[in-house]
Design an enzyme around this catalytic site. Sequence first.
Site, mmCIF file in Angstrom:
data_model
loop_
_atom_site.group_PDB
_atom_site.id
_atom_site.type_symbol
_atom_site.label_atom_id
_atom_site.label_comp_id
_atom_site.label_asym_id
_atom_site.label_seq_id
_atom_site.Cartn_x
_atom_site.Cartn_y
_atom_site.Cartn_z
ATOM 1 N N ASP A 202 88.444 93.159 55.730
ATOM 2 C CA ASP A 202 86.974 92.742 56.141
ATOM 3 C C ASP A 202 86.645 93.411 57.293
ATOM 4 O O ASP A 202 87.138 93.713 58.224
ATOM 5 C CB ASP A 202 86.621 91.863 55.040
ATOM 6 C CG ASP A 202 86.744 90.415 56.250
ATOM 7 O OD1 ASP A 202 87.938 90.600 57.332
ATOM 8 O OD2 ASP A 202 86.750 89.060 55.571
ATOM 9 N N TYR A 350 87.209 80.072 56.285
ATOM 10 C CA TYR A 350 88.256 79.746 56.644
ATOM 11 C C TYR A 350 87.347 78.249 56.968
ATOM 12 O O TYR A 350 87.674 77.763 58.194
ATOM 13 C CB TYR A 350 88.858 80.091 57.783
ATOM 14 C CG TYR A 350 89.565 81.717 57.065
ATOM 15 C CD1 TYR A 350 90.959 81.458 57.517
ATOM 16 C CD2 TYR A 350 88.755 82.824 57.240
ATOM 17 C CE1 TYR A 350 91.534 82.469 57.481
ATOM 18 C CE2 TYR A 350 89.247 84.072 57.293
ATOM 19 C CZ TYR A 350 91.441 83.979 57.223
ATOM 20 O OH TYR A 350 91.594 85.118 57.031
ATOM 21 N N GLU A 556 96.618 92.306 51.161
ATOM 22 C CA GLU A 556 95.452 91.755 52.334
ATOM 23 C C GLU A 556 97.005 91.368 53.855
ATOM 24 O O GLU A 556 97.697 90.706 53.837
ATOM 25 C CB GLU A 556 94.912 90.155 52.105
ATOM 26 C CG GLU A 556 94.284 89.826 52.833
ATOM 27 C CD GLU A 556 93.130 90.517 53.024
ATOM 28 O OE1 GLU A 556 92.961 91.914 53.203
ATOM 29 O OE2 GLU A 556 91.944 89.823 52.179
#
Length: 578
Positions: A202, A350, A556
Amino acid sequence: MKCSALILLALLGAARAQSYYQVIGDWGNRFQANVFIPVPQDIHGGWSMTFLFDKPVYDMEIWRAQVVNIREGNKAWDLSDLGWNSHLAAGTYDMTFVANTDGSAPGMRLFFNGVEVGSGGTATTTQRPGGGTTTSGGNPAVVIDGRYDYVEALHKSILFYEAQRAGNLPSNNRIPWRRNCCQGDGSDVGLDLSGGWFDAGDHLKLHFPLAYTITVLSWGMIEFKSAYEAAGEMGFAMDSIKWVTDYFIKCHPSKFEFVAQVGDTEPDHQFWGKPQDMTMRRPAKKVTANQPGSDVTAETAAAMAAASIVFRENGDPGYADTLLSHAKDLYEFADTYRGEYQNVVHDTPYPSFGGMNDELVWGAAWLHRATQDGSYLSKAESYYDQYGISSGGFSWDEKQSGTMLVLYKATNKDKYKNDIVGYLSRKMPGGGDTYTPKGMLWLNEWGSCRHSANHAFLALVAADMGINVDQYRGFAAQQINYMLGDAGRSMVVGFGNNPPVRPHHRAATCPVDGHCDWNTYNSWDANANVLQGALVGGPDAHDNYSDDRSNFHTNEVAVDYNAGFQGCLAALIKLGMK
């Protein structure tokens, strides 16, 4: 003619019809190529070769060889070994280089130890959607003395971090499919927050895992400095972490103020496209004395302290002093004004699940290592006991086991050695934690390779300190070799046999000059650009892996994934130098 030369002529003659020179990227005036050299028998005591191009070539960057002479108007490039690779086992030796030329990539003739390998020109390249190129099929990762080519993997890991850059790219940018972007970051709070690294596939800039990444990368550069130097990568690695430490300086405009995140998570994740095409608002989110974030500020203090050691040991004490000044202020901020940053930055992907205590110990331990100020050591040891750090753990959210090693190095106390040995004993085969059938330590379905690599890094640092040397080095090599190919395929983009071609990464998926949206995401085509060196999430507990960009668990990529992994590569290079 000597017998060995006759053998070389005979066997290399058979290679003339084969492709020894493959152009894997051609961007007009700049190209990247792989060279595959058949080595018919073991070579001891050094080697040389010549690249003879059919037109001038300039500014070559090559790994695993050094340029010793340039002749014939920049058409002939004479190269030799780097010392550590002067002995070659029989097989195929390959290397990668990037160079400039006028127009499209040139043809090339290759001479190895005075014998021409062939004159087959350039290999056919396959055009990927949007202009990226790849060679058909996958070449096996090169093995030297029973090891994978850790130097190539290290080089490509550093390239992965360069592909994560935000802001105005430098003049020496080595990622041709990246463009300037996000120059307006921070304008909402009156700061220039261009720069830094995107977290993953991202375009968020998330400073808690980012700071951990810089701490661990710096740690590897400190412990295994000789490997970075022997591989010719120390300068690139320093440029890599400096891109982020420069950014962190801008994120810390006053003593008790730090920007902890740039970007809103939901709008960012709703966009699939190139970073330079983003139009959404990207707010900068601060922690302050009134709204503190001890976890993110203590971790950034650790990062700046660890990086200061790297720059001090490599000839830049002025910059090291600047980093250390910020580290001290950030740690004072973290320790004085307590709080968890997710209570301020509510949409962070996170959050600090384990709380701030491990970062407070970790930050103090690194400040002691950087300053040798005993007050930081006293604080680290006191907090270690007070907060129960001996439980262990090592990731972007858990610093306990890393702290054990930093404090053991500082004090030589058995309590820290016993804690790390006790923790790692559970990670060894038969220790109780899960292993896949093919031998990878498997701790979590999300980023399984990352967790394995983190613990391999701890083991290699511990072994370098004389702890359970053979066991820990064997364990670590098994884990890293699994990722490089022992799984039956590579888990590293652009490296080895059958590497991933669809990592979950927006910029790599999108063609440089074409349209990109969720239809691109949903396509089964390989990514338009090769995200060299990125460690993907990895397999499930049964060694099953899906090269599917929609599978976040397996495909990912993220900056923290490569941090411990890159340190392991350097450690294994160092072992190969002995």
